[in-house]
Design an enzyme around this catalytic site. Sequence first.
Site, PDB file in Angstrom:
ATOM      1  CG  ASP A 198     -60.783  69.348  44.121  1.00 25.21           C
ATOM      2  OD1 ASP A 198     -61.794  68.932  43.517  1.00 25.21           O
ATOM      3  OD2 ASP A 198     -60.362  70.514  44.010  1.00 25.21           O
TER       4      ASP A 198
ATOM      5  CE1 TYR B 248     -56.005  71.898  37.749  1.00 24.62           C
ATOM      6  CE2 TYR B 248     -54.340  70.488  36.784  1.00 24.62           C
ATOM      7  CZ  TYR B 248     -54.816  71.749  37.073  1.00 24.62           C
ATOM      8  OH  TYR B 248     -54.092  72.845  36.674  1.00 24.62           O
TER       9      TYR B 248
ATOM     10  CG  HIS C 247     -59.964  73.880  35.564  1.00 26.58           C
ATOM     11  ND1 HIS C 247     -60.146  75.174  36.005  1.00 26.58           N
ATOM     12  CD2 HIS C 247     -59.285  73.244  36.557  1.00 26.58           C
ATOM     13  CE1 HIS C 247     -59.615  75.305  37.219  1.00 26.58           C
ATOM     14  NE2 HIS C 247     -59.080  74.145  37.574  1.00 26.58           N
TER      15      HIS C 247
ATOM     16  NE  ARG D 237     -48.019  74.474  35.536  1.00 26.84           N
ATOM     17  CZ  ARG D 237     -49.211  74.256  36.109  1.00 26.84           C
ATOM     18  NH1 ARG D 237     -49.435  74.616  37.349  1.00 26.84           N
ATOM     19  NH2 ARG D 237     -50.178  73.683  35.428  1.00 26.84           N
TER      20      ARG D 237
ATOM     21  CD  GLU E 244     -60.987  75.306  41.536  1.00 21.67           C
ATOM     22  OE1 GLU E 244     -61.014  74.155  42.006  1.00 21.67           O
ATOM     23  OE2 GLU E 244     -59.983  75.795  40.966  1.00 21.67           O
TER      24      GLU E 244
ATOM     25  CD  GLU F 131     -64.018  71.141  42.128  1.00 16.60           C
ATOM     26  OE1 GLU F 131     -63.978  69.982  42.587  1.00 16.60           O
ATOM     27  OE2 GLU F 131     -63.087  71.952  42.239  1.00 16.60           O
TER      28      GLU F 131
ATOM     29  CG  ASP G  30     -62.190  73.388  45.623  1.00 17.55           C
ATOM     30  OD1 ASP G  30     -62.001  73.542  46.827  1.00 17.55           O
ATOM     31  OD2 ASP G  30     -61.283  73.139  44.798  1.00 17.55           O
TER      32      ASP G  30
ATOM     33  NE  ARG H 147     -58.770  80.297  41.510  1.00 22.23           N
ATOM     34  CZ  ARG H 147     -58.962  78.989  41.351  1.00 22.23           C
ATOM     35  NH1 ARG H 147     -58.048  78.112  41.738  1.00 22.23           N
ATOM     36  NH2 ARG H 147     -60.085  78.555  40.819  1.00 22.23           N
TER      37      ARG H 147
ATOM     38  CD  GLN I 234     -54.867  77.384  43.832  1.00 20.20           C
ATOM     39  OE1 GLN I 234     -55.880  78.092  43.851  1.00 20.20           O
ATOM     40  NE2 GLN I 234     -54.729  76.364  42.994  1.00 20.20           N
TER      41      GLN I 234
ATOM     42  CE1 TYR J 280     -48.519  77.218  41.906  1.00 16.82           C
ATOM     43  CE2 TYR J 280     -48.982  74.921  41.433  1.00 16.82           C
ATOM     44  CZ  TYR J 280     -48.567  76.154  41.017  1.00 16.82           C
ATOM     45  OH  TYR J 280     -48.186  76.334  39.718  1.00 16.82           O
TER      46      TYR J 280
ATOM     47  CE  LYS K 135     -57.882  74.854  44.977  1.00 18.19           C
ATOM     48  NZ  LYS K 135     -58.928  74.937  43.950  1.00 18.19           N
TER      49      LYS K 135
ATOM     50  CB  THR L 174     -65.003  72.265  50.264  1.00 17.61           C
ATOM     51  OG1 THR L 174     -63.588  72.491  50.267  1.00 17.61           O
ATOM     52  CG2 THR L 174     -65.413  71.628  48.951  1.00 17.61           C
TER      53      THR L 174
ATOM     54  CB  THR M 199     -62.655  73.890  37.790  1.00 17.71           C
ATOM     55  OG1 THR M 199     -62.171  74.370  39.018  1.00 17.71           O
ATOM     56  CG2 THR M 199     -63.489  74.953  37.104  1.00 17.71           C
TER      57      THR M 199
ATOM     58  CD  GLU N  46     -60.914  77.636  33.990  1.00 15.03           C
ATOM     59  OE1 GLU N  46     -61.017  77.109  32.867  1.00 15.03           O
ATOM     60  OE2 GLU N  46     -61.402  77.136  35.024  1.00 15.03           O
TER      61      GLU N  46
END
Lengths: 394, 394
Positions: free
Chosen positions: A105, A107, A112, A121, A179, A181, A213, A217, A220, A224, A233, A237, A324, A338
Amino acid sequence: MRIEIPEGSLFGLANLPYGVFSAPGTPPRAGVRLGDSVVDLARALDDEVFAQPSLNPFMAQGYERWAQVRRQVTDLVSGEVPGEAVHAIDAVTLHLPVEVADYVDFYASEHHAANLGRLFRPDAPQPLTPNWKHLPIGYHGRAGTVVVSGTDIVRPCGQRKAPDEPAPTFGACRRLDIEAELGFIVGAGSRLGAGVSTSDFRHHVFGAVLVNDWSARDIQAWEYVPLGPFLGKSFATSISPWVVPLAALEAARVPTPVQDPAPLPYLRESEPWGLDIDLAVSWNGQEVTRPPYREMYWSPAQMLAHMTVNGATSRTGDLYASGTISGPAKDQRGAFIELTWGGQDPVEVNGEPRSFLLDGDEVVITATAPAADRTRLGFGEVRGRVRPSAHEGE
Amino acid sequence: MRIEIPEGSLFGLANLPYGVFSAPGTPPRAGVRLGDSVVDLARALDDEVFAQPSLNPFMAQGYERWAQVRRQVTDLVSGEVPGEAVHAIDAVTLHLPVEVADYVDFYASEHHAANLGRLFRPDAPQPLTPNWKHLPIGYHGRAGTVVVSGTDIVRPCGQRKAPDEPAPTFGACRRLDIEAELGFIVGAGSRLGAGVSTSDFRHHVFGAVLVNDWSARDIQAWEYVPLGPFLGKSFATSISPWVVPLAALEAARVPTPVQDPAPLPYLRESEPWGLDIDLAVSWNGQEVTRPPYREMYWSPAQMLAHMTVNGATSRTGDLYASGTISGPAKDQRGAFIELTWGGQDPVEVNGEPRSFLLDGDEVVITATAPAADRTRLGFGEVRGRVRPSAHEGE
């Protein structure tokens, strides 16, 4: 018989996607969709490679063969097709079209990645990590839990810890997300040490599917750092059952957004592989966002070149997804975290404010793209309904 | 014929590991090792499940069958074995023993994780991330590049950026490293949503192999934030050809180190699955470190329970590795980046100061454990030699 193509069908002669279907009483086998019909390729072309339960044996035959079969199928369905090789789409079951080898996967959407950076973060100086514009960031996902559209999604359990909690607790995910995708399927692999240059993309990638996907959250966010997403995840999927051949996407090709700084030579493209594909996501029947694939920073040719530049092989059945797809506008964001800004800014779904997924919710992702005959072609859909966790009350 | 077991052999009657071998002119098939001989199981037991090029069909038959075959094989090789079913180990070629489904790499050594934390994140307040003692951290790796011992390792290329460089450059890895690990092979999978409890470990895991998780530290350091290691690992992962059955490791079972804080209930063990296995790593023929598996914080039963607690399936052929095995002492560190403290404190190899791997270097990892008959059993070896990058001069 002549196969009728309904006015405005997204499955016209310029699409012809491949899938694996079964009619009542027959084992799964390869088919091509035209209009609202499915053509049984093993019967129509009298070739046992299509009588298998995945497209892998056909895909492994390579690029020249894909082109030849596409011409054959186009000729066939433009004329009379033997009636016993034609099924109504409503009368068949659709299966996972490929046996997935490795699943990666990426990014690749700047919008996104920047949004997630701000959400995950908040204290970082920049929303994008310093490497983001130098390489298409990706990670391996779980191939064994790639499922076909229509498969129910059981709410996963796991460890969750909110920043203000002293220790993690175990229980059902509270922030279940999607997500939206696009996924690319490797048909013809590459040897150890060989790599696939951006200009060789079309000789290796067979086609594209839609991907949801599913993402937990809360699980994760806690797990992560430092080795990446794992259980947040790996529970499921979903992919769409129809693989749109890369050959059908010629009219959708566009340049990617300007890449600044210029990427290193191995990531440069001699021809554009951005794709002008419009996705739409509906939540319990209501369209909530329309992610535009053309906004993706990194192209799928760049992703494959990056994934193999260290000498790693690629194999028939490898699936790699874009990450995403989010555009710059709010109603173009391809994940609910988001779209609702971490749940702080809910969207209205059928009159109710909603942020993450509730049990019983259903999400459907669809997509269309310009086709060679000036019509539009469709990817079909990837659909999934959320079922309650096996551990009730947690 | 009676198979002779040399004095002090690590492949006695209490070991009996499974592998896939080919004798000249015959296709790959399953075998069991005893002493310096390999027994052709398809011939000796007259069962076609062993005439396949991987152990997967046999492993998929499940726990009761594994136990039954182990008894059968023990009886067989304790007496007269038909001569045509016996090959000298030197006369056969050993192959990858399993078709790898999903590959996961854990990070279960506290000493390793703390050392890497200090080296990769020197500014962080703690070497371990806050989640480390609550869950066995892991990530998916590339199943398609798992190779058998003896396969040459081509130095990978990729993007590298030292902290003091303004932008990344492309070229051959300059900090090529090893990770000495143990790998666990799932024989009998588990359904979507089912999970595998710690007490069900033995019903799902068929056996263990040695793993060298080759690592390109410069590529890894630049790429791994925020989604984890990718190209820094995916170029090659080597495993030993002999799968030591879990049943052979009974005498090696020990408690893990004390886990504080107490793990959440789904990670608790009713019986210990720590393993008292001594590894040794030699670099160009010289032993440089002896990682002790008994120091691993998380047990393999806890790893599998964690990996499936979100409802993810496990499949026949899944391989999950422990992560680098490092003990508290310097000469127990299982990666050269730790052993040489990022290259600042070289080790002497055949009289020369060495830090990372040079072209032509060969690394061999071996391991032994207590066996049921008070002898020791061996894992054989995982061996690999570094070949120059395809892009010379970079």
